[in-house]
Design a protein around this motif. Sequence first.
Motif, PDB file in Angstrom:
ATOM      1  N   THR A 153      -0.026   7.681   8.266  1.00 52.41           N
ATOM      2  CA  THR A 153      -0.776   8.218   7.081  1.00 52.41           C
ATOM      3  C   THR A 153       0.282   9.044   6.371  1.00 52.41           C
ATOM      4  N   PRO A 154       0.126   9.540   5.163  1.00 48.65           N
ATOM      5  CA  PRO A 154       0.807  10.332   4.355  1.00 48.65           C
ATOM      6  C   PRO A 154       0.622  11.654   4.836  1.00 48.65           C
ATOM      7  N   TYR A 159       0.881  -1.341   0.120  1.00 43.82           N
ATOM      8  CA  TYR A 159       0.105  -0.005   0.103  1.00 43.82           C
ATOM      9  C   TYR A 159       1.085   1.313  -0.049  1.00 43.82           C
ATOM     10  N   ARG A 180      -0.131   4.991   1.078  1.00 44.77           N
ATOM     11  CA  ARG A 180      -0.180   5.441   2.575  1.00 44.77           C
ATOM     12  C   ARG A 180       1.190   5.287   3.309  1.00 44.77           C
ATOM     13  N   TYR A 181       1.939   4.084   2.599  1.00 41.67           N
ATOM     14  CA  TYR A 181       3.165   3.841   3.742  1.00 41.67           C
ATOM     15  C   TYR A 181       4.482   3.993   3.075  1.00 41.67           C
TER      16      TYR A 181
END
Length: 353
Positions: A215-216, A88, A91-92
């Motif tokens: 979170t970003p 992911y 986001r990560y």
Amino acid sequence: MTLAGAAATSATATGDYRPAFRPDQLKGPPAGAPNEVLVLGTVHLSGLGDSFRAAQLSPLLDRLARWQPTAIATESLSGLQCDSLRRYPARYADTVESYCPDTGPAAAAAGLDVPAATAEVERLLAAWPAKPTAGQRRHLAAILLAAGEPASALVQWLRLPTAEQRAGDGLTADLATTLAALKGRRNENYWVAAVLAARLGHERLWSIDDHSADTPEPTDRAAAEAAIMRAWDNPAAKAQRAQDQQHEGRLTQPDGLLAMYRALNDPQTPTLAYKADFGAALVEPSPQGFGRRYVGYWETRNLRMVANIRDVLARQPGTRLLTIVGASHKGYVDAYLNLMHDVRLADAAAVLR
């Protein structure tokens, strides 16, 4: 009753409610030996000055060894969580870059991805001999690197005689160089946890950190940082910084590092950390709720860390687990663990005397 009156009554009822069920009061005794956990709050060794040396850790290691843990957990991400986060990247991506080791070279050498390598580690340890050969240790170290567990791989490396700390048995020359480098890397997972595990005859460490709440960076990052910095400008934070500077200034003195660990694990330290950091953020007044978002992340991360710890304990009831976490985590990890039916906490301050 008016709508306003009903809302006020509901708010009062919600604020006053306390659950009658208290799991922290329902601890058995269990059948067999209890699970015991010693949560050690630590400074991140990479942030200490250039004068810091591994030898200064000896008084700390001696005291932890006397507590005789049967397992050791660290504030590091498991290979399996890193493998999940890599799927992911929207986001990560930043989390993976910061906290997840590159398993590519070890995966290529072993022919195993992270899940397959993790399963192979479990298979090997389930049938692990009482007196493994040097070749078996090198092979397990290689598989642990492929599984994304470098600190556990270092445990195997440290358990080898110096002459056997070399390539072979699936451990390539590059991977052997990686382990030799980890041995000299200033990090509590390597200089405290891995060294202690090898000294006590353990075969591995347990990675219990969790960054799945990351979170970003938000589009309003500058405003968020400004709000949090204003919250952190408080008397408790200034007192905490003064204490940190005082202890760091004494590191060159005999037992200076041990004195720092005693302060970090004093029963009053978590309250000061709350007032300086999370408590101040909780009441930060920005309309966007920047402080509350931050506290939400922090509580979520600690809850998931504790869930990982509890999972380790359930594997072998009666475990005596040393958990090494950053000092800001200690109060939360202690408090959340204390809610568990089958967990008894050890007093870190007493262990460090």
